[in-house]
Write an enzyme that holds these catalytic residues in place. Structure first.
Site, PDB file in Angstrom:
ATOM      1  N   THR A  46       0.840  -1.195   0.000  1.00  0.00           N
ATOM      2  CA  THR A  46       0.000   0.000   0.000  1.00  0.00           C
ATOM      3  C   THR A  46       0.873   1.243   0.000  1.00  0.00           C
ATOM      4  O   THR A  46       2.014   1.223   0.476  1.00  0.00           O
ATOM      5  CB  THR A  46      -0.890   0.051   1.259  1.00  0.00           C
ATOM      6  OG1 THR A  46      -0.053   0.101   2.417  1.00  0.00           O
ATOM      7  CG2 THR A  46      -1.803  -1.145   1.350  1.00  0.00           C
ATOM      8  N   VAL A  77      -8.757   4.723   4.470  1.00  0.00           N
ATOM      9  CA  VAL A  77      -9.451   3.504   4.071  1.00  0.00           C
ATOM     10  C   VAL A  77      -8.731   2.913   2.869  1.00  0.00           C
ATOM     11  O   VAL A  77      -8.739   3.495   1.780  1.00  0.00           O
ATOM     12  CB  VAL A  77     -10.926   3.782   3.724  1.00  0.00           C
ATOM     13  CG1 VAL A  77     -11.614   2.485   3.293  1.00  0.00           C
ATOM     14  CG2 VAL A  77     -11.644   4.398   4.914  1.00  0.00           C
ATOM     15  N   ASP A 137      -3.286   4.515  14.275  1.00  0.00           N
ATOM     16  CA  ASP A 137      -3.449   3.560  13.169  1.00  0.00           C
ATOM     17  C   ASP A 137      -4.694   2.704  13.418  1.00  0.00           C
ATOM     18  O   ASP A 137      -4.910   2.220  14.527  1.00  0.00           O
ATOM     19  CB  ASP A 137      -2.203   2.670  13.087  1.00  0.00           C
ATOM     20  CG  ASP A 137      -2.013   2.043  11.720  1.00  0.00           C
ATOM     21  OD1 ASP A 137      -3.033   1.756  11.063  1.00  0.00           O
ATOM     22  OD2 ASP A 137      -0.857   1.852  11.327  1.00  0.00           O
ATOM     23  N   ARG A 227      19.985 -10.124  34.525  1.00  0.00           N
ATOM     24  CA  ARG A 227      20.497 -11.414  35.008  1.00  0.00           C
ATOM     25  C   ARG A 227      19.536 -12.001  36.025  1.00  0.00           C
ATOM     26  O   ARG A 227      19.290 -13.200  36.058  1.00  0.00           O
ATOM     27  CB  ARG A 227      21.873 -11.223  35.643  1.00  0.00           C
ATOM     28  CG  ARG A 227      22.995 -10.965  34.654  1.00  0.00           C
ATOM     29  CD  ARG A 227      24.297 -10.682  35.371  1.00  0.00           C
ATOM     30  NE  ARG A 227      24.676 -11.788  36.240  1.00  0.00           N
ATOM     31  CZ  ARG A 227      25.498 -11.672  37.284  1.00  0.00           C
ATOM     32  NH1 ARG A 227      26.008 -10.496  37.599  1.00  0.00           N
ATOM     33  NH2 ARG A 227      25.806 -12.723  38.006  1.00  0.00           N
ATOM     34  N   LYS A 289      21.761   4.739  48.279  1.00  0.00           N
ATOM     35  CA  LYS A 289      21.967   3.327  48.590  1.00  0.00           C
ATOM     36  C   LYS A 289      20.606   2.714  48.893  1.00  0.00           C
ATOM     37  O   LYS A 289      19.869   3.214  49.750  1.00  0.00           O
ATOM     38  CB  LYS A 289      22.895   3.201  49.805  1.00  0.00           C
ATOM     39  CG  LYS A 289      23.503   1.816  50.024  1.00  0.00           C
ATOM     40  CD  LYS A 289      24.569   1.496  48.986  1.00  0.00           C
ATOM     41  CE  LYS A 289      25.360   0.257  49.368  1.00  0.00           C
ATOM     42  NZ  LYS A 289      26.239   0.478  50.525  1.00  0.00           N
ATOM     43  N   HIS A 290      20.258   1.652  48.187  1.00  0.00           N
ATOM     44  CA  HIS A 290      18.967   0.994  48.367  1.00  0.00           C
ATOM     45  C   HIS A 290      17.804   1.978  48.278  1.00  0.00           C
ATOM     46  O   HIS A 290      16.891   1.971  49.107  1.00  0.00           O
ATOM     47  CB  HIS A 290      18.928   0.235  49.688  1.00  0.00           C
ATOM     48  CG  HIS A 290      19.983  -0.823  49.792  1.00  0.00           C
ATOM     49  ND1 HIS A 290      20.122  -1.836  48.876  1.00  0.00           N
ATOM     50  CD2 HIS A 290      20.979  -1.004  50.698  1.00  0.00           C
ATOM     51  CE1 HIS A 290      21.138  -2.609  49.213  1.00  0.00           C
ATOM     52  NE2 HIS A 290      21.688  -2.126  50.310  1.00  0.00           N
ATOM     53  N   GLY A 319      29.775   1.532  47.518  1.00  0.00           N
ATOM     54  CA  GLY A 319      28.900   0.730  46.667  1.00  0.00           C
ATOM     55  C   GLY A 319      27.607   1.426  46.304  1.00  0.00           C
ATOM     56  O   GLY A 319      26.636   0.765  45.915  1.00  0.00           O
ATOM     57  N   ASN A 432       9.032   6.384  57.357  1.00  0.00           N
ATOM     58  CA  ASN A 432       9.016   7.757  57.836  1.00  0.00           C
ATOM     59  C   ASN A 432      10.382   8.406  57.597  1.00  0.00           C
ATOM     60  O   ASN A 432      11.401   7.799  57.871  1.00  0.00           O
ATOM     61  CB  ASN A 432       8.697   7.793  59.325  1.00  0.00           C
ATOM     62  CG  ASN A 432       7.266   7.454  59.626  1.00  0.00           C
ATOM     63  OD1 ASN A 432       6.361   8.007  59.029  1.00  0.00           O
ATOM     64  ND2 ASN A 432       7.029   6.547  60.576  1.00  0.00           N
ATOM     65  N   HIS A 537       6.542   5.151  50.036  1.00  0.00           N
ATOM     66  CA  HIS A 537       6.578   3.796  50.585  1.00  0.00           C
ATOM     67  C   HIS A 537       7.347   2.842  49.692  1.00  0.00           C
ATOM     68  O   HIS A 537       7.605   3.147  48.547  1.00  0.00           O
ATOM     69  CB  HIS A 537       5.153   3.270  50.797  1.00  0.00           C
ATOM     70  CG  HIS A 537       4.450   3.964  51.919  1.00  0.00           C
ATOM     71  ND1 HIS A 537       3.574   5.009  51.713  1.00  0.00           N
ATOM     72  CD2 HIS A 537       4.512   3.805  53.258  1.00  0.00           C
ATOM     73  CE1 HIS A 537       3.116   5.432  52.884  1.00  0.00           C
ATOM     74  NE2 HIS A 537       3.671   4.720  53.834  1.00  0.00           N
TER      75      HIS A 537
END
Length: 537
Positions: A46, A77, A137, A227, A289-290, A319, A432, A537
């Site tokens: 097309t 169309v 589309d 991983r 960290k974390h 780290g 907190n 949280h």
């Protein structure tokens, strides 16, 4: 009511005699079309796709030749026709279907190659309303779904990266494609249309400001397989939503080993935090960290900001993830690489800085080209058993708030500067949250405790530990403190006063606000209410 099946078994190998190609992304199109033609496959196409194939000297028939109907309405169309969908949906060894095909002169289509109008790109690049709608589309998803449903006989290809696999399978099958391959392509195709529809419905919800649509769909495209997840027994993948807001998802990794699930989570947290600080006004560094900050600071240079942030908690910084709000320079890089660091993320990095980081081959260096807009709207999602929790992104900013001094003593100018700094950081600390700040640097952070007073005590203890390393008194003496939510009792505030804080910023709104304000007045400290909390949280 479910439609019953005639239970006609699907053939294992099914020959590809005719293919329909209609693509928006023409990457690899001509080479693929040439390979199909070389195998004797008749090509239908097309619009622009047909022109591209024909321009390469490859025979191709326009779809209008089999529909006996021209493209109309600006191309809206063209394939929505029984001659096309009959050729896609026909069960080839069902006598009734075969009879219908013969009666209506419908020829089967065995391979369909489609990728969709670039709705996601237009949406996230800020296209206007009409342009965005025009890039929805309709015919493409209809053909994809029809082909995928009838994968017993039709192979659907929606990703240019699969072209080589199709050719290889045709070679192996002597012009036919195996059922397992058709099935896999069908699954991929349904996932694609689901993601496409999710993007469209999400855009409409944003545009019409519908806060809680009846159905909510989220989708992403695989960026990389991890991983493992948070732990080695968990599988994980990193998916991109298409949002162009700068961050870890849009970053270029200049060096280092593959990012882990936890790396990505923590790096995102770090970069969102450091983006709170305007690089035109101040250099800022966040060490995470974390997913919690263990040090955040601003300075006249990135080196100064890094050293102040590092001093907050030299143990936890080991780290960690380091995020910067300006281009990483050599001076800052030299300091950062002195300890083990997992990831550095910044808007950019000088060649000198890149060379310094390169000496640490496993250290990941990410550049994003910019900072995320902390005020930008967006959504945040979490899974629960059997459901999704979806909310607006926390894009509240302390600079936009009407701060209210509620104590007899008002903060000094420096205290107010540090209070705003502390509240910016508290927004990014797990609840907190208690954050002590002095002279544009965190000096104690308490995160994620079940009681606010425990967070306050932990933050003070962190400051004592840092003082022991530095050989001085805790920097919480003469600091300010931020709480992400109100103090439910005066004990949390009293704990902060005992640590040496002279001013407090908190949302307010507790039933015991008067008791807390009275305790602040008795201690002679200043307190400011923000009217906005930042639970995380």
């Amino acid at each position: 009511m479910a439609v019953s099946s005639k239970h006609i078994p699907a053939p294992d190998l099914f020959p590809v005699r005719r293919a329909l190609l209609s693509v928006s992304d023409k990457t690899g199109l001509v080479d693929f079309a040439r390979a199909l033609h070389a195998k004797g496959v008749e090509l239908l196409s097309t619009g622009g796709t047909a022109k591209s194939i024909a321009a390469a000297g490859i025979p191709v028939r326009d779809v209008s030749e089999i529909t006996n109907f021209p493209e109309i309405m600006d191309g809206r169309v063209k394939t929505l026709h029984p001659s096309v969908h009959g050729g896609l949906l026909a069960v080839r060894n069902d006598p009734e279907h075969v009879a219908a095909m013969e009666a209506h002169n419908i020829t089967g289509i065995d391979l369909v190659v489609i990728n969709l109008y670039p709705f996601e790109e237009v949406r996230y690049q800020g296209g206007d309303y009409d342009t965005t709608v025009e890039n929805i589309d309709i015919g493409g998803p209809a053909m994809i779904r029809a082909s995928a449903k009838n994968h017993a006989y039709v192979t659907i290809v929606t990703d240019p990266n699969d072209y080589d696999s199709v050719v290889a399978e045709l070679e192996a099958g002597n012009g036919s494609l195996p059922y397992a391959f058709r099935q896999r392509m069908a699954g991929k195709a349904f996932a694609r249309t689901a993601a496409y529809d999710a993007a469209i419905s999400g855009w409409f919800a944003e545009t019409t400001k519908e806060e809680a649509p009846l159905h909510r769909a989220l989708a992403g495209k695989l960026h990389s397989v991890m991983r493992y997840g948070e732990n080695p027994h968990q599988q994980a993948g990193f998916y991109l939503t298409g949002e162009t807001r700068a961050g870890v998802a849009t970053a270029t990794q200049l060096q280092g080993k593959q990012l882990s699930y936890n790396n990505i989570n923590d790096t995102d947290a770090a970069y969102e935090l450091v983006a709170e600080f305007d690089p035109a006004k101040v250099a800022a560094v966040a060490i995470i960290k974390h997913a919690n900050p263990c040090g955040v600071a601003e300075g006249t240079s990135l080196k100064e900001a890094y050293l102040k942030a590092y001093a907050c908690d030299t143990v936890s910084a080991f780290g960690g993830i380091v995020a910067l709000n300006r281009t990483l320079d050599a001076e800052a890089a030299e300091e950062i690489v002195k300890i083990f660091t997992e990831v550095i993320i910044a808007p950019d990095a000088t060649p000198e800085a890149q060379a310094i980081v390169a000496a640490k081959k496993n250290l990941r260096l990410l550049v994003t080209g910019g900072l995320p807009d902390v005020r930008a709207p967006g959504i945040a999602a979490k899974t629960v058993a059997g459901g999704l929790l979806i909310q607006n992104r926390d894009n509240g900013n302390v600079d936009d708030l009407d701060l209210k001094v509620v104590t007899k003593r008002a903060p000094t100018e420096q205290e107010m500067i540090d209070l705003k700094f502390a509240f910016r950081v508290a927004k990014h600390v797990k609840s907190n949250a208690i954050v002590y700040v002095k002279d544009g640097a965190t000096v104690g952070v308490g995160a994620g405790q079940m009681s606010r007073i425990d967070s306050s005590r932990i933050a003070a203890r962190k400051a004592e530990d840092a003082a022991a390393v530095a050989g001085g008194e805790p920097l919480t003496k003469g600091s300010v403190v931020a709480s992400d939510a109100f103090f439910p009792f005066a004990d949390g505030l009293i704990s902060a006063v005992e640590a040496g804080a002279t001013a407090v910023i908190q949302p307010g709104g507790s039933m015991r606000d008067d008791e807390v304000i009275k305790a602040a007045d008795e201690a002679g400290i200043a307190m400011v209410f923000t009217g906005m909390r930042h639970f995380r949280h």
